[in-house]
Design an enzyme around this catalytic site. Structure first.
Site, PDB file in Angstrom:
ATOM      1  N   HIS A  79      -0.872   6.704 -12.197  1.00 27.04           N
ATOM      2  CA  HIS A  79       0.002   5.593 -12.700  1.00 27.04           C
ATOM      3  C   HIS A  79      -0.708   5.038 -13.814  1.00 27.04           C
ATOM      4  O   HIS A  79      -0.110   4.514 -15.132  1.00 27.04           O
ATOM      5  CB  HIS A  79      -0.125   4.491 -11.632  1.00 27.04           C
ATOM      6  CG  HIS A  79       0.800   4.562 -10.584  1.00 27.04           C
ATOM      7  ND1 HIS A  79       0.905   5.615  -9.618  1.00 27.04           N
ATOM      8  CD2 HIS A  79       2.203   3.924 -10.335  1.00 27.04           C
ATOM      9  CE1 HIS A  79       2.181   5.573  -8.791  1.00 27.04           C
ATOM     10  NE2 HIS A  79       2.724   4.306  -9.091  1.00 27.04           N
ATOM     11  N   LYS A 112       3.835   3.946   1.837  1.00 33.45           N
ATOM     12  CA  LYS A 112       3.669   3.247   3.001  1.00 33.45           C
ATOM     13  C   LYS A 112       3.310   1.762   2.738  1.00 33.45           C
ATOM     14  O   LYS A 112       2.462   1.695   1.753  1.00 33.45           O
ATOM     15  CB  LYS A 112       2.817   4.194   3.944  1.00 33.45           C
ATOM     16  CG  LYS A 112       1.279   4.332   3.574  1.00 33.45           C
ATOM     17  CD  LYS A 112       0.576   4.854   4.804  1.00 33.45           C
ATOM     18  CE  LYS A 112      -0.817   5.041   4.388  1.00 33.45           C
ATOM     19  NZ  LYS A 112      -1.865   3.889   4.675  1.00 33.45           N
TER      20      LYS A 112
END
Lengths: 271, 179
Positions: B36, B94
């Site tokens: 990221h 998740k």
């Protein structure tokens, strides 16, 4: 003596086969969730995955975790030799199971394979416990210092219960519930944390011999499940399958509470 | 069960509602913390309109061995900018993401939950297409996967609804009643 071969076999078993007591609790939790709920569906995925992992002999979770070894060795055993056997088995298991290389040098950011953490104690019998503990469940593990006015927690088991509920509430679904939870009091940060993590080695049906603690375990587990966080934090009745506690001595001035979370695939085993 | 195929279009995303069960086929790219940071500091064309999977897989000789989701909360800080910059259409992970991400998803993208630790099941629905930044190490590299009927649940939709937020609020009430 502990051999490299035995340690490799332990790695393989712990990473690919869910302990039977954990599996039984997941099946029970699955039966207990509402039909059609996301909690029931998530538990179904977990059970199905654990079966596939065992059949195919593959790691249940891609996260190897950190391997924590708890070695109790008789005085005639060499800790140095045991450490070497564990380190060799770790490298072999990383290559052959295979396990994801998971240790990162904090300064260079380079991946350096897998690095076991080994705790030694001395006793009559040679025993080895292994926890393979994922990063998600470790990130939500924590230590409290009592008293803690923010949750009205004083220096007693009621205060400890409040810490557990606060920790689980903050963890939500981040550490892959239903959790196994280890709780311990102690006189220093690392002692409380260490002792709480060791509770994760205990099987679900292991009842505490200390009555005050067995009552605490039962009541707090019930309260945790009444939070309604549920499997994977998507709501439901099963937020934890096990809660085990220990009370270490403390300094008169200190009261630390360690809380260790294990994810639903509570990878533990013993030699 | 709703079937989704990549590349996802805006209308595919907008019709999804929190609670929907989906199966996805097509291409996803794995990205964790380091990936990221990389995608925000340098240009990474593969991320355009992509589906990002928060996952650090186990790969052996080009095969996917074990590849479940990692905790998404760690990526919250990067995600609004990632969606703005690349037009990412869906994120699989998740545990859910924070309000800044819920806001960034509005009208643009969805967050899909996979079951943590169900890594062998997911691996069976995945094949490696390519890898970028392998020097980041196996977990942090950006793996491009071909996926087939990958199951997930919409838990944060493009209309401001988050199941994670609802569980947080409901469990907060229970928590306050017990202390």
């Amino acid at each position: 003596m502990i051999t490299e071969k035995a340690t490799f076999d332990l790695y393989k078993k712990v990473s690919t086969e869910l302990p039977t007591d954990v599996m039984s609790e997941l099946v029970r939790a699955h039966d207990n969730e509402e039909d059609g709920s996301l909690g029931k569906e998530s538990l179904g995925h977990m059970i199905d995955n654990a079966k596939k992992a065992a059949e195919l002999s593959r790691p249940m979770c891609q996260d190897t975790g950190t391997p924590f070894f708890y070695v109790n060795c008789p005085k005639e055993c060499s800790q140095k030799e045991i450490k070497e056997a564990i380190e060799k088995a770790t490298a072999k298991a990383t290559e052959e199971v295979p396990l994801r290389p998971n240790a990162v040098d904090t300064l260079t950011d380079k991946n350096v394979g897998n690095m076991p953490v080994i705790h030694f104690t001395e006793g009559n019998e040679l025993k080895v416990g292994l926890l393979m503990k994922g990063g998600g469940s470790e990130n939500v593990s924590t230590v409290y210092k009592l008293p803690d006015a923010s949750i009205g927690a004083g220096r007693d088991l009621e205060g400890v219960r409040r810490c557990v509920l606060d920790a689980v509430f903050k963890a939500q679904g981040k550490g892959c519930p239903p959790y196994s939870i280890g709780v311990a009091t102690g006189g220093s940060i690392e002692e409380a944390a260490h002792l709480s993590k060791m509770q994760l080695l205990r099987k679900v049906d292991d009842i505490n011999e200390e009555k005050a603690l067995s009552e605490f375990e039962e009541k707090t587990l019930r309260d945790v499940n009444n939070l309604g966080i549920g499997p994977m934090g998507l709501g439901g009745k099963s937020t934890a399958i096990s809660l085990k506690a220990a009370a270490g001595n403390r300094h008169p001035a200190t009261y630390f509470v360690g809380i260790s979370f294990g994810c639903w695939c509570m990878r533990r085993g013993q030699l | 069960m709703i079937e989704l195929k990549t590349p996802l279009k805006k209308e595919d995303v907008l019709k999804l509602k929190a609670g929907d069960k989906v199966v996805i086929s097509g291409t996803v790219i794995s990205a964790r913390d380091k990936a990221h940071a990389f995608m925000l500091s340098e240009d990474f064309p593969k991320a355009k309109d992509a589906v990002i999977y928060h996952c650090g897989p186990v790969i052996k000789d080009g095969s996917v061995i074990s590849a479940g989701p990692t905790t998404s909360a760690r990526m919250s800080q990067y995600t609004p900018e990632l969606i703005g910059r690349y037009g990412v259409k869906a994120i699989i992970g998740k545990g859910g993401m924070d309000d800044s991400v819920l806001c960034a998803l509005k009208g643009r993208a969805v967050y899909l939950s996979a079951t943590g630790g169900a890594a062998v099941t997911y691996a069976q629905a995945m094949k490696v297409k390519s890898v970028s930044k392998e020097e980041f190490g196996m977990p942090e590299a950006m793996w491009e996967f071909e996926i087939r009927n990958f199951p997930a649940i919409v838990t944060m939709d493009a209309h401001g609804k988050s199941l994670h937020k609802k569980v947080l609020e409901d469990s907060g009430k229970s928590f306050r009643g017990m202390i």
